[in-house]
Design a protein around this motif. Structure first.
Motif, PDB file in Angstrom:
ATOM      1  N   UNK A   1      -1.771   0.810  -0.829  1.00 27.51           N
ATOM      2  CA  UNK A   1      -0.945  -0.396  -0.765  1.00 27.51           C
ATOM      3  C   UNK A   1      -0.406  -0.680  -2.151  1.00 27.51           C
ATOM      4  N   UNK A   2       0.913  -0.540  -2.304  1.00 27.52           N
ATOM      5  CA  UNK A   2       1.583  -0.765  -3.580  1.00 27.52           C
ATOM      6  C   UNK A   2       2.650  -1.824  -3.377  1.00 27.52           C
ATOM      7  N   UNK A   3       2.491  -2.971  -4.047  1.00 26.02           N
ATOM      8  CA  UNK A   3       3.435  -4.060  -3.840  1.00 26.02           C
ATOM      9  C   UNK A   3       3.408  -4.508  -2.389  1.00 26.02           C
ATOM     10  N   UNK A   4       4.589  -4.552  -1.766  1.00 27.14           N
ATOM     11  CA  UNK A   4       4.688  -4.881  -0.345  1.00 27.14           C
ATOM     12  C   UNK A   4       4.831  -3.633   0.517  1.00 27.14           C
ATOM     13  N   UNK A   5       4.578  -2.476  -0.056  1.00 31.06           N
ATOM     14  CA  UNK A   5       4.728  -1.204   0.655  1.00 31.06           C
ATOM     15  C   UNK A   5       3.354  -0.644   1.013  1.00 31.06           C
ATOM     16  N   UNK A   6       3.297   0.003   2.171  1.00 30.99           N
ATOM     17  CA  UNK A   6       2.051   0.577   2.665  1.00 30.99           C
ATOM     18  C   UNK A   6       2.266   2.068   2.917  1.00 30.99           C
ATOM     19  N   UNK A   7       1.338   2.869   2.400  1.00 32.61           N
ATOM     20  CA  UNK A   7       1.469   4.321   2.505  1.00 32.61           C
ATOM     21  C   UNK A   7       0.138   4.917   2.955  1.00 32.61           C
TER      22      UNK A   7
END
Length: 333
Positions: A94-100
């Motif tokens: 989870x980086x910032x508002x992004x999910x990977x």
């Protein structure tokens, strides 16, 4: 993905569905907002070179770059410069508002899930139909008990129309919200939740009243609202679970919080209005005497048990008379 790929970096949406993926054939792989990254993310809360994935003798690892927000790897926060090894399962990032999600070639796949297709039309619609008929019968029976014969037809029609309208509006509203967030309406799911919830509330109320009468324990029915709030919280949980199926623990916590808040408010209002925490001033539910389990009490014993009530009523009468006298003095002045 080519045969030379050794990993896959997936970009997930809010429902954890894969929105985009990057096949990886060699290390390192860099992720950030700058265009020289292997994976470019348009997220204002991500640094130019937010993190990278690399490998050494110990295995594959994730290293955080120069960022103020850091990175969460399987829920563990990593600051700038820190690293985390990739284990035997896909790694959630989870980086910032992004999910990977990072998947390596050696990671085992989850087993295939069978489709939940009904075996027949009856298996698909039967339970819902039976629940709907039982709810309808319960509402009509309660109306028949409460109404005079002259107004019975009109009352039955009104209850039928009101129940159908309220049920359709309720389920349609939940379906619309579910469609907006998950792209699936799941209308019949919400219908089943409503029907089985109403049946559970009706059954719990009837069972509580019967037990209170049979055992001569009025507290069972006196606090019947607690069972209602518990079932309503469970209904809310299953309604919201259609919106957030991947976060059941958070949904359960929300339902428990609603149950505690509703029960606490009811207890407080009952105490303020009736000087008691229960809802009923006396037991009003009568059943056939054959269902009584508690031993019968003779008249003398019953009258003797009312003695403590006299002191309470006298105390309230004195307080009322005292308040009336004060008001009279104020009026005379």
């Amino acid at each position: 993905m080519s045969d030379a790929s050794i990993a896959l970096l997936e970009v997930l949406d809010r429902d954890d569905h894969v929105r985009h993926y990057l096949p990886i054939s060699s290390w390192p792989v860099r992720v950030g907002r700058a265009i020289d990254n292997d994976l470019v993310l348009d997220d204002a809360h991500i640094a130019a070179h937010h993190f990278s994935v690399d490998s050494d003798e110990a295995g594959v690892f994730v290293r955080v770059g120069e960022t103020v927000n850091g990175l969460r790897a399987d829920g563990r926060h990593l600051g700038a410069g820190q690293r985390s090894a990739v284990g035997e399962r896909p790694l959630r990032l989870d980086a910032g508002d992004s999910h990977l999600r990072l998947r390596l070639l050696e990671h085992a796949l989850e087993p295939e899930l069978p489709l939940r297709a009904p075996r027949s039309v009856w298996h698909a619609a039967g339970p819902t139909t039976v629940a709907g008929l039982l709810v309808l019968a319960s509402l009509l029976f309660g109306t028949w008990l409460d109404q005079d014969p002259d107004d019975l037809t009109r009352a039955l029609a009104s209850v039928l129309v009101a129940a159908l309208t309220a049920g359709v509006v309720w389920c349609a509203g939940w379906s619309l919200v579910t469609k907006i967030f998950t792209r699936r309406s799941r209308f019949w799911w919400h219908v089943r939740v409503l029907l089985f919830g109403v049946l559970a509330i009706e059954f719990a109320g009837a069972a509580a009243n019967l037990l209170a009468f049979s055992l001569s324990w009025p507290a069972i029915s006196d606090f019947g609202f607690v069972y209602t709030y518990a079932i309503a919280a469970a209904m809310l949980y299953f309604h919201v679970l259609a919106l957030e199926p991947r976060r059941p623990q958070r949904m359960r916590a929300m339902a428990v919080g609603m149950f505690i808040a509703g029960t606490s408010l009811s207890l407080w209002f009952n105490h303020q209005n009736r000087d008691q925490f229960g809802e009923e001033l006396y037991m009003t539910h009568l059943f056939p005497p054959a269902l009584r389990v508690a031993p019968a009490v003779d008249t003398a014993t019953f009258v003797k048990g009312l003695a403590p009530l006299k002191a309470t009523l006298d105390d309230k009468a004195k307080k009322r008379d005292s308040g009336g006298g004060d008001e009279a003095m104020v009026d005379e002045e």
